[in-house]
Design an enzyme around this catalytic site. Sequence first.
Site, PDB file in Angstrom:
ATOM      1  N   PRO A  10       1.798  30.888   8.121  1.00 47.97           N
ATOM      2  CA  PRO A  10       1.767  32.264   8.847  1.00 47.97           C
ATOM      3  C   PRO A  10       2.634  33.145   7.892  1.00 47.97           C
ATOM      4  CG  PRO A  10       2.847  30.622   9.983  1.00 47.97           C
ATOM      5  CD  PRO A  10       2.224  29.731   8.902  1.00 47.97           C
ATOM      6  N   ASN A  11       1.997  34.406   7.940  1.00 44.17           N
ATOM      7  CA  ASN A  11       2.720  35.623   7.443  1.00 44.17           C
ATOM      8  C   ASN A  11       2.838  35.641   5.970  1.00 44.17           C
ATOM      9  OD1 ASN A  11       2.960  36.794   9.823  1.00 44.17           O
ATOM     10  ND2 ASN A  11       4.453  35.314  10.428  1.00 44.17           N
ATOM     11  N   ARG A  18       7.007  43.888   2.685  1.00 43.59           N
ATOM     12  CA  ARG A  18       8.059  43.826   3.400  1.00 43.59           C
ATOM     13  C   ARG A  18       9.282  42.880   3.055  1.00 43.59           C
ATOM     14  NH1 ARG A  18       6.850  42.796   8.862  1.00 43.59           N
ATOM     15  NH2 ARG A  18       8.939  43.366   9.389  1.00 43.59           N
ATOM     16  N   TYR A  23      12.298  38.069   0.016  1.00 45.55           N
ATOM     17  CA  TYR A  23      11.165  37.326  -0.564  1.00 45.55           C
ATOM     18  C   TYR A  23      10.632  37.857  -1.850  1.00 45.55           C
ATOM     19  CZ  TYR A  23      10.989  35.526   4.256  1.00 45.55           C
ATOM     20  OH  TYR A  23      11.104  34.943   5.565  1.00 45.55           O
ATOM     21  N   ASN A  79       4.253  25.497   1.417  1.00 40.73           N
ATOM     22  CA  ASN A  79       5.137  26.595   2.352  1.00 40.73           C
ATOM     23  C   ASN A  79       4.311  26.960   3.625  1.00 40.73           C
ATOM     24  OD1 ASN A  79       6.622  28.515   3.019  1.00 40.73           O
ATOM     25  ND2 ASN A  79       6.557  29.997   1.114  1.00 40.73           N
ATOM     26  N   ALA A  82       6.846  29.417   9.077  1.00 35.49           N
ATOM     27  CA  ALA A  82       7.852  29.275  10.349  1.00 35.49           C
ATOM     28  C   ALA A  82       7.255  27.918  10.885  1.00 35.49           C
ATOM     29  CB  ALA A  82       7.706  30.391  11.163  1.00 35.49           C
ATOM     30  N   HIS A  85       9.519  24.890  11.099  1.00 32.51           N
ATOM     31  CA  HIS A  85      10.567  24.788  11.812  1.00 32.51           C
ATOM     32  C   HIS A  85      10.120  24.225  13.226  1.00 32.51           C
ATOM     33  CE1 HIS A  85      12.356  26.906   8.677  1.00 32.51           C
ATOM     34  NE2 HIS A  85      11.839  28.122   8.912  1.00 32.51           N
ATOM     35  N   ASP A  92       3.147  15.136  11.612  1.00 33.35           N
ATOM     36  CA  ASP A  92       2.340  13.857  11.846  1.00 33.35           C
ATOM     37  C   ASP A  92       1.291  14.004  11.026  1.00 33.35           C
ATOM     38  OD1 ASP A  92       3.706  13.133  13.905  1.00 33.35           O
ATOM     39  OD2 ASP A  92       2.458  14.049  15.456  1.00 33.35           O
ATOM     40  N   GLU A 103       7.698  20.256   0.021  1.00 33.98           N
ATOM     41  CA  GLU A 103       7.972  21.314   0.700  1.00 33.98           C
ATOM     42  C   GLU A 103       8.739  22.763  -0.011  1.00 33.98           C
ATOM     43  OE1 GLU A 103      10.741  20.257   4.125  1.00 33.98           O
ATOM     44  OE2 GLU A 103      11.048  22.376   4.535  1.00 33.98           O
ATOM     45  N   HIS A 105      10.126  26.627  -0.024  1.00 30.74           N
ATOM     46  CA  HIS A 105      10.591  27.643   0.641  1.00 30.74           C
ATOM     47  C   HIS A 105      10.966  28.790  -0.344  1.00 30.74           C
ATOM     48  CE1 HIS A 105      10.098  25.822   4.583  1.00 30.74           C
ATOM     49  NE2 HIS A 105      10.860  25.031   3.752  1.00 30.74           N
ATOM     50  N   ILE A 106      10.542  30.193  -0.424  1.00 32.41           N
ATOM     51  CA  ILE A 106      10.712  31.096  -1.389  1.00 32.41           C
ATOM     52  C   ILE A 106      12.308  31.545  -1.077  1.00 32.41           C
ATOM     53  CG2 ILE A 106      10.409  33.585  -1.996  1.00 32.41           C
ATOM     54  CD1 ILE A 106       7.620  33.068  -0.847  1.00 32.41           C
ATOM     55  N   SER A 107      12.678  31.569   0.221  1.00 34.01           N
ATOM     56  CA  SER A 107      14.152  31.926   0.361  1.00 34.01           C
ATOM     57  C   SER A 107      14.951  30.559   0.597  1.00 34.01           C
ATOM     58  CB  SER A 107      14.206  32.973   1.524  1.00 34.01           C
ATOM     59  OG  SER A 107      13.869  31.904   2.768  1.00 34.01           O
ATOM     60  N   ARG A 112      20.204  31.293   5.764  1.00 36.54           N
ATOM     61  CA  ARG A 112      19.562  32.154   6.906  1.00 36.54           C
ATOM     62  C   ARG A 112      20.094  31.815   8.195  1.00 36.54           C
ATOM     63  NH1 ARG A 112      13.713  33.716   5.220  1.00 36.54           N
ATOM     64  NH2 ARG A 112      14.096  35.171   6.717  1.00 36.54           N
ATOM     65  N   ARG A 116      16.376  28.297  10.924  1.00 34.81           N
ATOM     66  CA  ARG A 116      15.430  28.181   9.824  1.00 34.81           C
ATOM     67  C   ARG A 116      15.942  26.609   9.078  1.00 34.81           C
ATOM     68  NH1 ARG A 116      12.361  32.368   9.292  1.00 34.81           N
ATOM     69  NH2 ARG A 116      13.162  34.482   9.816  1.00 34.81           N
TER      70      ARG A 116
END
Length: 147
Positions: A10-11, A18, A23, A79, A82, A85, A92, A103, A105-107, A112, A116
């Site tokens: 998501p997102n 933004r 990111y 990725n 959210a 988390h 599962d 797994e 993550h960009i950040s 953070r 997270r």
Amino acid sequence: MNTAYVFNGPNLNLLGTREPQVYGAQTLADVEALCRTACAEHGLTLDFRQTNHEGELVSWVHEAGRAQAEGRSAGVVLNAGAYTHTSIALHDAIKGSGALVIELHISNVHARESFRHHSYISPVARAVMAGFGVRGYAIALAALTGF
Ligand code: CA2
């Protein structure tokens, strides 16, 4: 030629629009292009997707697990945004399908907010990457060839 799956949650369709300080300035289309280049370098076929829906990610992980069982998949760079988390369903799905997942993550999620810091994906992932920016996708795709 084996398929490398890159699944974005998501997102992540908002990348480059933004929060560039978190990111970066590159869009999701830019990320897909860099993944395509990385796959070409490593002899992989890219299957790159993004969704804002948890169940769709679950189904995609199942699909990748089936492809892996049939010898057609090099693995998944995930990725999960959210959902990382929050999603026991994704935990599962990875465990149940046997899909090899990195797994990503960009950040650096550990630098953070505390919400997270916990991941439902990490215990069932083959490897975990965070904080390399979007270059992390290329690094993860290269790593898939070594498993
Ligand atoms: O660092 C990452 O890659 C994350 O997976 C990104 C997720 C976040 O929830 C995770 O904790 C860490 C959020 C993706 C949202 O991306 C945006 C990009 C630009 C503008 C707004 C959101």
